[in-house]
Design a protein around this motif. Structure first.
Motif, PDB file in Angstrom:
ATOM      1  N   LEU A   1       0.829  -1.212   0.000  1.00 35.77           N
ATOM      2  CA  LEU A   1       0.000   0.000   0.000  1.00 35.77           C
ATOM      3  C   LEU A   1       0.860   1.256   0.000  1.00 35.77           C
ATOM      4  N   VAL A   2       1.856   1.320   0.881  1.00 37.47           N
ATOM      5  CA  VAL A   2       2.666   2.547   0.989  1.00 37.47           C
ATOM      6  C   VAL A   2       3.687   2.658  -0.139  1.00 37.47           C
ATOM      7  N   ASN A   3       4.041   1.539  -0.761  1.00 35.65           N
ATOM      8  CA  ASN A   3       5.041   1.575  -1.839  1.00 35.65           C
ATOM      9  C   ASN A   3       4.463   1.923  -3.199  1.00 35.65           C
ATOM     10  N   ASN A   4       3.133   1.975  -3.318  1.00 40.21           N
ATOM     11  CA  ASN A   4       2.525   2.159  -4.636  1.00 40.21           C
ATOM     12  C   ASN A   4       1.429   3.225  -4.655  1.00 40.21           C
ATOM     13  N   PRO A   5       1.721   4.446  -4.233  1.00 43.47           N
ATOM     14  CA  PRO A   5       0.720   5.505  -4.368  1.00 43.47           C
ATOM     15  C   PRO A   5       0.566   5.890  -5.834  1.00 43.47           C
ATOM     16  N   GLY A   6      -0.547   6.519  -6.162  1.00 46.83           N
ATOM     17  CA  GLY A   6      -0.713   6.977  -7.536  1.00 46.83           C
ATOM     18  C   GLY A   6       0.330   8.015  -7.896  1.00 46.83           C
ATOM     19  N   SER A   7       0.675   8.852  -6.919  1.00 40.68           N
ATOM     20  CA  SER A   7       1.703   9.874  -7.129  1.00 40.68           C
ATOM     21  C   SER A   7       2.456  10.083  -5.824  1.00 40.68           C
TER      22      SER A   7
END
Length: 389
Positions: free
Chosen positions: A28-34
């Motif tokens: 979750l924290v490694n793959n934000p939209g931006s």
């Protein structure tokens, strides 16, 4: 009627659930939209301090340690000499460590390879980062396994205490050229200096001046694994009842207090993996494990933990797979010429931020990514496909 968890790792379902929570949080924290739009709890602390995101990595190392007594049960120190580990046991430990380290390097090299194949940027191995998340897991697992199989319980406690206190003394008292002693800045800390001397700045995270998964700070990280080992050893001998969960909570709160107090003289810092950070994050790990243990093992509410268990049973596959896909989304493009944008950016802009806004769109991108991966892992779970290293 109360039961005792015997020497079978498979019975500690709560640990798989805990691992699933940890890997889901990491994805979750490694793959934000931006990366420009992230809610504060989903970011690492700028330097000193600890956010919920800073708890995830030590949770993984703690879990590695908890699993050890179950997998090493037949080689416990009280067993007879003929049951002690032989050369093949140590070779399997080393092999597993090498595979984990190689997977970490693979993810690093993949970025170079994609740049070369898609953009024609030459592969320059002189600038490759050597350490990383999987590399640290590899080193701490191998060293902890060797130490656990060689030392008595008392010896392990002494080893852990010396490691944490020794790291504290080194960071505070050994001078760094140009900065003096006790400098805990990114540029002047002793751990970064050692890493620059051994690995070279060009092989550190973003070419230095330090590496958050560097060699020297792996020493206290090793103790995070050993705290997990102590916990797992203790759990092996406990009855499956609420009292066990309560004791985990008591130890967890004790570690939190000690970590916070220690932090006044040796600040809690993930990047430096300070000794106070080790104890503080171990406190949170014990509290989360207590919750999982109470819900899954004591109360038998396995349906609650099932979604996390699905992810926990294939955590390494998820970490590597999401890393590969994430890099591909960043390095490939939609459009051409000046209109070309990274595939990830295009998806975020058109499918998420366009209607949910920047912050919420970035979070929804991460959540959607996580849910899609859960479906993949559920498919694997139904077919009993589990990646074991």
């Amino acid at each position: 009627m109360s039961t005792v968890i015997k020497n079978s790792f498979l019975r500690l379902v709560s640990l798989d659930v805990f691992r699933g929570i940890a890997i889901a949080s990491m994805i979750l924290v490694n793959n934000p939209g931006s990366w420009s739009y992230i809610y504060p709890p989903l970011e690492h602390a700028k330097w000193h301090g600890c956010t919920p995101t800073d708890l995830i990595f030590p949770f993984f190392l703690f879990i590695v340690g908890v699993a050890m007594p179950f997998s090493f049960a037949k080689y416990a120190r009280e067993n007879t000499p003929e049951n002690r580990p032989n050369r093949q046991v140590y070779l399997r430990i080393i092999r597993r460590g090498l595979v984990l380290f190689a997977l970490g390097l693979f993810l690093t090299l993949l970025t170079f390879f994609l740049d070369f194949t898609l953009k024609g940027i030459p592969i320059d191995l002189s600038k490759i980062r050597i350490m990383g998340v999987l590399q640290r897991i590899s080193l701490t697992y191998v060293i902890a396994a060797f130490v656990v199989l060689q030392l008595s319980q008392r010896g392990l406690w002494i080893f852990s205490g010396i490691s944490l206190l020794g790291y504290w003394v080194a960071m505070q008292l050994i001078p760094v050229p140009g900065f003096g002693a006790g400098n805990l800045s990114a540029e002047g800390n002793f751990a970064g200096y050692i890493d620059r001397m051994i690995l070279g700045s060009q092989h550190l995270y973003q070419s230095g001046p330090f590496d958050p998964e560097g060699l020297f700070s792996t020493i206290p990280a090793l103790v995070t694994v050993l705290i997990g080992y102590f916990t797992g050893s203790w759990l092996q001998k406990q009855q499956v009842k609420t009292r066990t969960s309560v004791n985990l909570v008591i130890w967890g709160l004790g570690c939190l207090i000690i970590g916070i107090l220690w932090g006044f003289v040796f600040p809690i810092n993930k990047s430096l993996w300070t000794s106070s950070y080790v104890v503080y994050t171990a406190g949170w790990a014990l509290l989360v494990l207590a919750l999982c243990y109470e819900v899954v093992e004591v109360r038998g509410l396995k349906k609650w933990g099932f979604p996390w268990e699905v992810m926990g049973l294939n955590a390494i596959f998820l970490f590597v797979g999401s890393g590969v896909v994430g890099r591909i989304l960043v390095k490939t493009s939609v459009g051409s010429g000046k209109d070309a944008v990274a595939t990830k950016t295009w998806i975020y802009d058109n499918l998420f931020s366009a209607w949910a806004g920047n912050m919420n769109g970035s979070l929804l991108f991460a959540i959607t990514n996580l849910l899609l991966w859960w479906l993949v892992l559920y498919f694997m779970y139904r077919r009993r496909w589990f990646l074991k290293i």
